[in-house]
Design a protein around this motif. Structure first.
Motif, PDB file in Angstrom:
ATOM      1  N   GLN A 195       0.831  -1.203   0.000  1.00 37.76           N
ATOM      2  CA  GLN A 195       0.000   0.000   0.000  1.00 37.76           C
ATOM      3  C   GLN A 195       0.866   1.254   0.000  1.00 37.76           C
ATOM      4  OE1 GLN A 195      -3.613  -0.030   0.063  1.00 37.76           O
ATOM      5  NE2 GLN A 195      -3.192   2.052  -0.623  1.00 37.76           N
ATOM      6  N   TYR A 196       1.871   1.274   0.842  1.00 34.49           N
ATOM      7  CA  TYR A 196       2.762   2.427   0.875  1.00 34.49           C
ATOM      8  C   TYR A 196       3.547   2.567  -0.428  1.00 34.49           C
ATOM      9  CZ  TYR A 196       2.201   3.800   5.759  1.00 34.49           C
ATOM     10  OH  TYR A 196       1.701   4.288   6.936  1.00 34.49           O
ATOM     11  N   LEU A 197       4.047   1.465  -0.936  1.00 40.99           N
ATOM     12  CA  LEU A 197       4.900   1.529  -2.115  1.00 40.99           C
ATOM     13  C   LEU A 197       4.156   1.905  -3.383  1.00 40.99           C
ATOM     14  CD1 LEU A 197       7.252  -1.504  -1.422  1.00 40.99           C
ATOM     15  CD2 LEU A 197       7.717   0.939  -1.093  1.00 40.99           C
ATOM     16  N   MET A 198       2.841   1.764  -3.379  1.00 43.67           N
ATOM     17  CA  MET A 198       2.062   2.181  -4.545  1.00 43.67           C
ATOM     18  C   MET A 198       2.058   3.696  -4.719  1.00 43.67           C
ATOM     19  SD  MET A 198       1.005  -0.393  -6.303  1.00 43.67           S
ATOM     20  CE  MET A 198       2.629  -1.077  -5.896  1.00 43.67           C
ATOM     21  N   ASP A 199       2.521   4.404  -3.702  1.00 46.69           N
ATOM     22  CA  ASP A 199       2.625   5.864  -3.790  1.00 46.69           C
ATOM     23  C   ASP A 199       4.068   6.315  -3.923  1.00 46.69           C
ATOM     24  OD1 ASP A 199      -0.134   6.351  -3.569  1.00 46.69           O
ATOM     25  OD2 ASP A 199      -0.045   6.148  -1.390  1.00 46.69           O
ATOM     26  N   TRP A 215      -2.528  -9.176  -9.307  1.00 41.91           N
ATOM     27  CA  TRP A 215      -2.655  -9.602  -7.899  1.00 41.91           C
ATOM     28  C   TRP A 215      -2.731  -8.402  -6.961  1.00 41.91           C
ATOM     29  CZ3 TRP A 215       1.811  -9.484  -4.412  1.00 41.91           C
ATOM     30  CH2 TRP A 215       1.565 -10.064  -3.164  1.00 41.91           C
ATOM     31  N   VAL A 216      -1.835  -7.445  -7.149  1.00 38.01           N
ATOM     32  CA  VAL A 216      -1.823  -6.247  -6.303  1.00 38.01           C
ATOM     33  C   VAL A 216      -3.133  -5.482  -6.431  1.00 38.01           C
ATOM     34  CG1 VAL A 216      -0.789  -3.959  -6.018  1.00 38.01           C
ATOM     35  CG2 VAL A 216       0.682  -5.974  -6.226  1.00 38.01           C
ATOM     36  N   THR A 217      -3.604  -5.325  -7.652  1.00 42.33           N
ATOM     37  CA  THR A 217      -4.859  -4.606  -7.881  1.00 42.33           C
ATOM     38  C   THR A 217      -6.013  -5.255  -7.140  1.00 42.33           C
ATOM     39  OG1 THR A 217      -4.122  -3.897 -10.082  1.00 42.33           O
ATOM     40  CG2 THR A 217      -6.492  -3.832  -9.650  1.00 42.33           C
ATOM     41  N   GLU A 218      -6.052  -6.576  -7.134  1.00 41.72           N
ATOM     42  CA  GLU A 218      -7.141  -7.293  -6.475  1.00 41.72           C
ATOM     43  C   GLU A 218      -7.061  -7.217  -4.953  1.00 41.72           C
ATOM     44  OE1 GLU A 218      -7.528 -11.271  -7.901  1.00 41.72           O
ATOM     45  OE2 GLU A 218      -7.712 -10.658  -9.998  1.00 41.72           O
ATOM     46  N   ILE A 219      -5.880  -7.394  -4.388  1.00 40.36           N
ATOM     47  CA  ILE A 219      -5.809  -7.442  -2.923  1.00 40.36           C
ATOM     48  C   ILE A 219      -5.966  -6.065  -2.278  1.00 40.36           C
ATOM     49  CG2 ILE A 219      -4.487  -9.585  -2.924  1.00 40.36           C
ATOM     50  CD1 ILE A 219      -1.987  -7.999  -2.270  1.00 40.36           C
ATOM     51  N   ILE A 220      -5.467  -5.001  -2.917  1.00 41.32           N
ATOM     52  CA  ILE A 220      -5.628  -3.681  -2.302  1.00 41.32           C
ATOM     53  C   ILE A 220      -7.042  -3.146  -2.474  1.00 41.32           C
ATOM     54  CG2 ILE A 220      -3.190  -3.125  -2.569  1.00 41.32           C
ATOM     55  CD1 ILE A 220      -3.900  -1.301  -4.878  1.00 41.32           C
ATOM     56  N   ALA A 221      -7.825  -3.790  -3.349  1.00 41.74           N
ATOM     57  CA  ALA A 221      -9.213  -3.355  -3.560  1.00 41.74           C
ATOM     58  C   ALA A 221     -10.189  -4.036  -2.598  1.00 41.74           C
ATOM     59  CB  ALA A 221      -9.635  -3.641  -4.994  1.00 41.74           C
ATOM     60  N   ARG A 222      -9.716  -4.951  -1.776  1.00 39.43           N
ATOM     61  CA  ARG A 222     -10.611  -5.649  -0.859  1.00 39.43           C
ATOM     62  C   ARG A 222     -11.233  -4.666   0.131  1.00 39.43           C
ATOM     63  NH1 ARG A 222     -10.399 -11.094  -1.111  1.00 39.43           N
ATOM     64  NH2 ARG A 222     -11.278 -11.370   0.984  1.00 39.43           N
ATOM     65  N   PRO A 223     -12.550  -4.724   0.340  1.00 34.79           N
ATOM     66  CA  PRO A 223     -13.231  -3.799   1.257  1.00 34.79           C
ATOM     67  C   PRO A 223     -12.617  -3.783   2.653  1.00 34.79           C
ATOM     68  CG  PRO A 223     -14.832  -4.976  -0.062  1.00 34.79           C
ATOM     69  CD  PRO A 223     -13.510  -5.617  -0.347  1.00 34.79           C
ATOM     70  N   ALA A 224     -12.230  -4.954   3.161  1.00 35.48           N
ATOM     71  CA  ALA A 224     -11.639  -5.019   4.510  1.00 35.48           C
ATOM     72  C   ALA A 224     -10.343  -4.234   4.566  1.00 35.48           C
ATOM     73  CB  ALA A 224     -11.393  -6.482   4.897  1.00 35.48           C
ATOM     74  N   TRP A 225      -9.555  -4.307   3.513  1.00 29.87           N
ATOM     75  CA  TRP A 225      -8.293  -3.576   3.504  1.00 29.87           C
ATOM     76  C   TRP A 225      -8.523  -2.075   3.421  1.00 29.87           C
ATOM     77  CZ3 TRP A 225      -3.817  -3.550   5.297  1.00 29.87           C
ATOM     78  CH2 TRP A 225      -2.839  -2.683   4.823  1.00 29.87           C
ATOM     79  N   LYS A 226      -9.495  -1.662   2.640  1.00 29.23           N
ATOM     80  CA  LYS A 226      -9.808  -0.234   2.546  1.00 29.23           C
ATOM     81  C   LYS A 226     -10.245   0.315   3.905  1.00 29.23           C
ATOM     82  CE  LYS A 226     -11.028  -0.067  -2.357  1.00 29.23           C
ATOM     83  NZ  LYS A 226     -12.082   0.252  -3.349  1.00 29.23           N
ATOM     84  N   ARG A 227     -11.011  -0.484   4.648  1.00 33.29           N
ATOM     85  CA  ARG A 227     -11.425  -0.053   5.984  1.00 33.29           C
ATOM     86  C   ARG A 227     -10.235  -0.003   6.932  1.00 33.29           C
ATOM     87  NH1 ARG A 227     -16.032  -3.170   4.610  1.00 33.29           N
ATOM     88  NH2 ARG A 227     -15.267  -5.022   5.694  1.00 33.29           N
ATOM     89  N   ALA A 228      -9.309  -0.926   6.766  1.00 37.36           N
ATOM     90  CA  ALA A 228      -8.125  -0.950   7.624  1.00 37.36           C
ATOM     91  C   ALA A 228      -7.266   0.300   7.422  1.00 37.36           C
ATOM     92  CB  ALA A 228      -7.296  -2.199   7.331  1.00 37.36           C
ATOM     93  N   CYS A 229      -7.311   0.865   6.236  1.00 42.22           N
ATOM     94  CA  CYS A 229      -6.514   2.052   5.918  1.00 42.22           C
ATOM     95  C   CYS A 229      -7.268   3.356   6.155  1.00 42.22           C
ATOM     96  CB  CYS A 229      -6.056   1.997   4.458  1.00 42.22           C
ATOM     97  SG  CYS A 229      -4.945   0.631   4.088  1.00 42.22           S
ATOM     98  N   ASP A 230      -8.495   3.266   6.631  1.00 43.77           N
ATOM     99  CA  ASP A 230      -9.332   4.451   6.833  1.00 43.77           C
ATOM    100  C   ASP A 230      -8.973   5.115   8.164  1.00 43.77           C
ATOM    101  OD1 ASP A 230     -11.236   6.396   7.055  1.00 43.77           O
ATOM    102  OD2 ASP A 230     -12.939   5.091   6.613  1.00 43.77           O
ATOM    103  N   VAL A 231      -8.112   6.095   8.103  1.00 41.97           N
ATOM    104  CA  VAL A 231      -7.646   6.772   9.312  1.00 41.97           C
ATOM    105  C   VAL A 231      -8.788   7.483  10.027  1.00 41.97           C
ATOM    106  CG1 VAL A 231      -6.088   8.551  10.193  1.00 41.97           C
ATOM    107  CG2 VAL A 231      -5.362   7.059   8.327  1.00 41.97           C
ATOM    108  N   LYS A 232      -9.704   8.064   9.267  1.00 38.74           N
ATOM    109  CA  LYS A 232     -10.828   8.773   9.873  1.00 38.74           C
ATOM    110  C   LYS A 232     -11.685   7.823  10.702  1.00 38.74           C
ATOM    111  CE  LYS A 232     -11.156  12.403   6.375  1.00 38.74           C
ATOM    112  NZ  LYS A 232     -12.037  13.033   5.347  1.00 38.74           N
ATOM    113  N   ALA A 233     -11.857   6.611  10.208  1.00 40.20           N
ATOM    114  CA  ALA A 233     -12.657   5.628  10.944  1.00 40.20           C
ATOM    115  C   ALA A 233     -11.985   5.276  12.265  1.00 40.20           C
ATOM    116  CB  ALA A 233     -12.848   4.376  10.097  1.00 40.20           C
ATOM    117  N   TRP A 234     -10.668   5.169  12.255  1.00 40.90           N
ATOM    118  CA  TRP A 234      -9.928   4.876  13.491  1.00 40.90           C
ATOM    119  C   TRP A 234     -10.184   5.954  14.532  1.00 40.90           C
ATOM    120  CZ3 TRP A 234      -6.435   1.251  15.478  1.00 40.90           C
ATOM    121  CH2 TRP A 234      -5.680   1.680  16.574  1.00 40.90           C
ATOM    122  N   TYR A 235      -9.993   7.205  14.150  1.00 34.82           N
ATOM    123  CA  TYR A 235     -10.158   8.286  15.117  1.00 34.82           C
ATOM    124  C   TYR A 235     -11.611   8.536  15.478  1.00 34.82           C
ATOM    125  CZ  TYR A 235      -5.232   9.410  14.895  1.00 34.82           C
ATOM    126  OH  TYR A 235      -3.872   9.360  14.984  1.00 34.82           O
TER     127      TYR A 235
END
Length: 239
Positions: A195-199, A215-235
């Motif tokens: 995720q970091y290296l894609m930027d 493979w990368v396109t498919e795994i980073i698109a998983r809904p669970a992963w998107k939620r894991a990266c949602d900083v606003k949701a954490w705070y």
């Protein structure tokens, strides 16, 4: 490397037999939820539909070295798993996998499947992670701290990563995912650094290999992963 910038505490709220199916998981994380280790565990939680309460800890201030934390882990290291009197450090993802929901690691008698999954998890730990952690640190984390990226290190590390990704490319020509044709823990382990290296400039190493790119396109698109990266949701859930 940056994977260590996460403090995760899971507290037991029920009897052992009900532990992972009914409890709300108490999470102790960094002052900001950008660490790779935090995101890996969050991804498992979301994949399995487990709830959690994030507790933010300021590692920059050295809270993990203060008596309150040292009473839990005298080595001041993270992550930490608490189960009654049992205190463990290590991959919380493996404990969480035994709960309800999607099984991301095969525990059946199909030893070949389990062996293949374990093999790719080991490859991630010993071949992929050491290199991608360096690249993540140099290109993504250092700038956050106002530090200068060492491009000599980046170039040297990328040359080593290319050889690893060549092996991944050959594997992914034959399989949808690393361990099988289904998403498993072996794939999930790779997500944080990818995720970091894609930027960063390093993303070309993934995109230049068709099967790896797919493979990368498919795994980073998983809904669970998107939620894991949602900083606003954490705070938003912060205690």
């Amino acid at each position: 490397m940056y994977r260590q910038l996460a403090t995760i505490i899971v507290t037991r709220r029920s009897r052992v037999k009900n532990y992972l199916t009914k409890m709300s998981i108490r999470f102790m994380g960094t002052g900001y939820p950008y660490s790779t280790n935090t995101r890996r565990v969050l991804a498992v939680l979301h994949e399995k539909g487990l709830s959690y309460d994030p507790i933010t800890v300021d590692l920059k201030a050295g809270d993990q070295k203060k008596p309150r934390f040292l009473s839990i882990n005298p080595f001041g290291q993270v992550p930490v798993f608490l189960d009654g009197d049992l205190k463990l450090t290590g991959d919380l993802e493996l404990y969480l996998n035994k709960s309800r929901g999607t099984q991301l690691l095969n525990y059946t008698k199909a030893t070949k499947k389990m062996g293949t999954q374990r093999m790719w998890m080991a490859i991630e730990s010993f071949e992929f992670d050491p290199l991608t952690s360096i690249l993540t640190w140099e290109q993504s984390i250092k700038p956050m701290y106002g530090l200068k990226t060492d491009y000599k290190v980046v170039n040297e590390t990328e040359a080593k990563l290319e050889k690893v990704l060549d092996i991944y490319e050959e594997r992914l020509k034959k399989s949808s995912y690393l361990a099988s044709n289904s998403f498993t823990m072996a794939d999930l382990y790779h997500l944080p650094n990818i995720q970091y290296l894609m930027d960063t400039h390093t993303k070309r190493l993934f995109k230049n290999r068709p099967s790896v790119r797919r493979w990368v396109t498919e795994i980073i698109a998983r809904p669970a992963w998107k939620r894991a990266c949602d900083v606003k949701a954490w705070y938003h859930k912060k205690n």
